[in-house]
Scaffold this active site. Structure first.
Site, short mmCIF file in Angstrom:
data_model
loop_
_atom_site.label_atom_id
_atom_site.label_comp_id
_atom_site.label_asym_id
_atom_site.label_seq_id
_atom_site.Cartn_x
_atom_site.Cartn_y
_atom_site.Cartn_z
N ARG A 27 81.40 68.68 -10.10
CA ARG A 27 80.46 69.77 -9.79
C ARG A 27 81.16 71.12 -9.69
O ARG A 27 80.50 72.15 -9.71
CB ARG A 27 79.76 69.48 -8.45
CG ARG A 27 78.88 68.25 -8.50
CD ARG A 27 78.51 67.79 -7.11
NE ARG A 27 77.60 68.70 -6.45
CZ ARG A 27 76.30 68.49 -6.29
NH1 ARG A 27 75.75 67.40 -6.77
NH2 ARG A 27 75.55 69.36 -5.67
N TRP A 74 82.63 75.33 -3.17
CA TRP A 74 82.69 76.33 -4.23
C TRP A 74 82.36 77.65 -3.52
O TRP A 74 81.23 77.86 -3.08
CB TRP A 74 81.66 76.00 -5.31
CG TRP A 74 81.74 76.87 -6.52
CD1 TRP A 74 82.54 76.68 -7.62
CD2 TRP A 74 80.96 78.04 -6.79
NE1 TRP A 74 82.31 77.66 -8.53
CE2 TRP A 74 81.36 78.53 -8.06
CE3 TRP A 74 80.00 78.76 -6.09
CZ2 TRP A 74 80.82 79.66 -8.64
CZ3 TRP A 74 79.44 79.90 -6.66
CH2 TRP A 74 79.86 80.33 -7.93
N GLU A 477 75.70 79.85 -28.22
CA GLU A 477 76.20 78.67 -27.52
C GLU A 477 77.69 78.45 -27.82
O GLU A 477 78.47 78.12 -26.93
CB GLU A 477 75.36 77.45 -27.92
CG GLU A 477 75.88 76.10 -27.50
CD GLU A 477 75.98 75.89 -25.99
OE1 GLU A 477 75.60 76.79 -25.22
OE2 GLU A 477 76.51 74.83 -25.58
N LYS A 481 80.55 78.40 -24.97
CA LYS A 481 81.44 77.24 -24.81
C LYS A 481 82.90 77.67 -24.84
O LYS A 481 83.70 77.27 -24.02
CB LYS A 481 81.13 76.27 -25.95
CG LYS A 481 81.12 74.83 -25.66
CD LYS A 481 79.90 74.23 -25.06
CE LYS A 481 79.42 74.89 -23.81
NZ LYS A 481 78.12 74.46 -23.39
N GLU A 484 83.90 79.71 -21.65
CA GLU A 484 83.94 78.97 -20.37
C GLU A 484 85.21 78.15 -20.22
O GLU A 484 85.75 78.07 -19.12
CB GLU A 484 82.85 77.92 -20.17
CG GLU A 484 81.55 78.00 -20.69
CD GLU A 484 80.63 76.93 -20.13
OE1 GLU A 484 80.20 76.10 -20.94
OE2 GLU A 484 80.33 76.92 -18.93
N LYS A 600 79.29 72.80 -11.98
CA LYS A 600 78.41 72.05 -12.89
C LYS A 600 76.95 72.34 -12.59
O LYS A 600 76.14 72.46 -13.51
CB LYS A 600 78.71 70.55 -12.73
CG LYS A 600 77.90 69.65 -13.66
CD LYS A 600 78.31 69.85 -15.09
CE LYS A 600 77.46 69.07 -16.07
NZ LYS A 600 77.54 69.65 -17.43
O1 M6R Z 1 71.93 72.28 -15.01
P1 M6R Z 1 71.40 73.38 -15.89
O2 M6R Z 1 71.17 72.93 -17.29
O3 M6R Z 1 70.21 74.07 -15.31
O4 M6R Z 1 72.58 74.44 -15.94
C1 M6R Z 1 72.42 75.66 -16.59
C2 M6R Z 1 73.75 76.34 -16.80
O5 M6R Z 1 74.37 76.57 -15.57
C3 M6R Z 1 74.67 75.52 -17.69
O6 M6R Z 1 74.11 75.25 -18.93
C4 M6R Z 1 76.01 76.27 -17.90
O7 M6R Z 1 75.81 77.41 -18.64
C5 M6R Z 1 77.01 75.33 -18.56
N1 M6R Z 1 78.28 75.44 -17.89
C6 M6R Z 1 77.22 75.61 -20.01
O8 M6R Z 1 78.20 74.85 -20.58
#
Ligand code: M6R
Length: 605
Positions: A27, A74, A477, A481, A484, A600
């Site tokens: 997480r 966090w 996207e 990626k 991040e 996460k």
């Molecule tokens: O759990 P969720 O799909 O709502 O999360 C949304 C974003 O926080 C999530 O997609 C985030 O951008 C990821 N780390 C992308 O890889």
């Protein structure tokens, strides 16, 4: 984000708590700690950084006791330091907390008047201090915790432990999920069932506003209005909560590789011959006039892709927004609008708040989620599971393709229901979709060429991604990626926007990733690509054989994917975007599964 565990056990709990916290590592966190009650005394150990630091500390300074709570933090209020790490203790009370206490400053001022001052910068410590204060007025632990919770504004999951109370935990949920695990003469609490999976498969999910008084043999739950509540004990699938790398170096690598399998499983869940079967009460797309889609991060890019599908295939207008903007924009929701929320975790605070904003306004609340028991799933009229299985890597991969899959099926159903797609055309598209898992395997085989390019990209400071039409959200996207997990600055543009500014960035040090299957927009994208190359830009072209034959000559690198019907291209082109980010991060030696600063599941706004 933060993770919570609590155990009322029949053995020493410190190792169990640390083990459970390990299962919550995915997480995202920056410090960790545990507290126990031993011979009636509260004691705790906390450490900054990875859990191994806490484990090391416990070797040198063990913590005895058969009841305890643990936390991975966090940071929100205050830096990641030992003092700010949870559990927080004030006199006879220890507390772990996920979420944010919005009125903690006001409470601190009140407590200061009683001579109580905090030792940390956190909002959480105020909860422990207020409970301590109420106990000093003569209230029992249960009464004091209850009175404290009544005073809190914000979102939280809380677990309390008390000095002199070896057989008591109090748990409360408002805004952040919490699950209670039932053992044999033992009882557990966890911020998700995954933490508790090795301990028990019998789980009670607390509802919004619930508070629970837990002993080794009993759980008493009261709802937000203080009424006794009967919450079901559910048997969870142990398999579904399994977390292992299955021989891969990283969870992300495993999750990328799993996509053909999970996609095939997901399709089986939604298709019966040439019919698309949705669970629950059917959506009547002939009556729907508009869709509003809301999400964050990768899930937002899935929505952006779906906008193209719904508008082109079904002629249905779609508005897409990021949840953090949508919720405060107060957008009007017109009649016959379906509000659709996409979230892997189903707990993203902004997405959940946006859903609640739409509750009384939209015709139907639909969600596309991976976690079936999540808040977003539970608060939707219709929750569509993506069947991706547990996703541990912070960078979303298989959840993205599985979100795309469900959204595409929904768009195809809308197109068929609205008479814009003949049964034959639907049948053909579904046949192609069924064949897609095999084609994704071919894309995964392109790992070698992508790894080679990634080694060069790892040396760059900036990377641009370009795409048109359905490839535009994919470019976004791909850039997300990459940034991040490799920490390289990456941006994405619709290719047509290049000349309106971003072209100023192009020189030979900037790799430009162009995503362009040989579709109707290909020639236009290639023109933009030529403009990049004319300025020395180093192009990595991701295309199919026809595209490579036509435009692959002078580019720096080409990744050739199989040809698929254009409508399916986002699911296929997600794979090289993910592999490029992964191999670049590996080349840079970053923490692929738990990148710095990221969590996460983002349960605070
Ligand atoms: O759990 P969720 O799909 O709502 O999360 C949304 C974003 O926080 C999530 O997609 C985030 O951008 C990821 N780390 C992308 O890889």
């Amino acid at each position: 984000m933060c993770g919570i565990v609590g155990v009322l056990g029949n053995h020493e709990v410190a190792p169990t708590l640390v083990e459970a916290l390990k299962r919550l590592e995915y997480r995202g966190y920056d410090s960790a700690g545990i507290a126990t009650v031993n011979d009636g005394q509260l004691d705790r150990r906390r450490a900054v950084g990875k859990l191994v630091n806490l484990s090391d500390l416990l070797v040198h300074e063990p913590l005895a006791g058969k009841s305890g709570i643990g936390h991975t933090r966090w940071a929100t209020h205050g830096a990641p330091t030992t003092i700010n790490a949870h559990p927080h203790q004030a006199g006879p009370v220890a507390v772990v907390h996920n979420g944010i206490i919005e009125n903690f400053r006001e409470l601190r001022t009140e407590l200061a008047a009683h001579g109580l001052t905090p030792s940390s910068e956190t909002d959480t410590e105020t909860v422990a201090m207020l409970t301590q204060h109420h106990m000093s007025e003569g209230l029992s632990p249960v009464e004091a915790a209850g009175k404290t919770i009544d005073r809190l504004n914000g979102a939280f999951a809380l677990v309390f432990l008390f000095e002199g109370q070896d057989n008591l935990m109090i748990a409360a949920r408002r805004g952040s999920p919490l699950a209670i695990g039932h053992g044999d003469g033992e009882m557990y609490v966890g911020s998700d069932a995954i933490a508790l999976a090795p301990l028990t498969d019998r789980i009670t999910y607390l509802d919004e506003g619930d508070r629970a008084v837990i002993t080794r043999t009993s759980v008493e739950i009261r709802d937000a209005k203080g009424r006794l509540a009967n919450r079901a004990i559910k048997q969870i699938q142990m398999d579904a909560a399994r977390i292992d790398k299955a021989g891969y170096k990283h969870f992300m690598a495993k999750e990328i590789a799993e996509q053909p399998t999970v996609l095939a499983d997901a399709l089986r869940g939604y298709l019966d011959g040439d019919s698309i079967i949705l669970p629950g009460e059917p959506l009547d797309f002939t009556k729907i006039e508009r869709m509003t889609m809301v999400a964050c991060g990768t899930a937002f890019y899935a929505c952006l892709t779906a906008k193209y599908w719904f508008e082109q295939l079904a002629g249905l207008p779609v508005e897409v927004d990021v949840a953090s903007e949508f919720r405060y924009r107060e957008p009007p929701i017109t009649a016959n609008t379906v509000a659709l929320f996409v979230s892997q975790s189903g707990e993203t605070a902004d997405t959940l708040a946006a859903l609640r904003y739409c509750r009384e306004k939209a015709d139907r609340i639909v969600s596309v989620v991976n976690v079936a028991e999540s808040s977003i799933a539970r608060e939707s009229d219709l929750a569509l599971p993506i069947h991706a299985g547990v996703e541990v890597g912070v960078a979303s991969t298989k959840a993205f393709t599985c979100q795309l899959n469900v959204l595409l099926l929904l768009a195809l159903k809308a197109a068929a229901d609205r008479g814009r797609l003949s049964p034959e055309a639907l049948s053909d598209t579904l046949a192609s979709l069924r064949a897609l898992p095999g084609i994704l395997n071919v894309a995964l085989d392109r790992g070698g060429v992508i790894r080679k390019a990634a080694r060069r990209i790892a040396e760059s400071r900036d990377v641009l991604f370009l795409g048109r039409g359905l490839m535009y959200p994919l470019a976004l996207e791909g850039a997300l990626k990459l940034k991040e997990i490799s920490y390289i600055h990456a941006e994405a543009y619709a290719s047509g926007e290049l000349k309106h500014g971003p072209i100023a960035l192009i020189d030979k040090s900037v790799p430009v990733v162009v995503m362009a299957p040989r579709d109707t927009l290909f020639d236009k994208t290639v023109s933009n690509m030529q403009e990049v190359m004319a300025r020395g830009g180093k192009v990595l072209l991701i295309t199919d054989a026809a595209g490579a034959a036509e435009a692959g000559q002078d580019v720096w690198q080409t990744v050739i994917l199989p040809e698929v019907p254009p409508v399916l291209s986002p699911l296929l082109y997600a794979i090289p975007a993910q592999l490029l980010a992964y191999h670049t991060a590996v080349a840079k030696g970053t923490d692929v599964d738990q990148p710095r600063n990221l969590a996460k599941s983002v349960t605070v706004e």
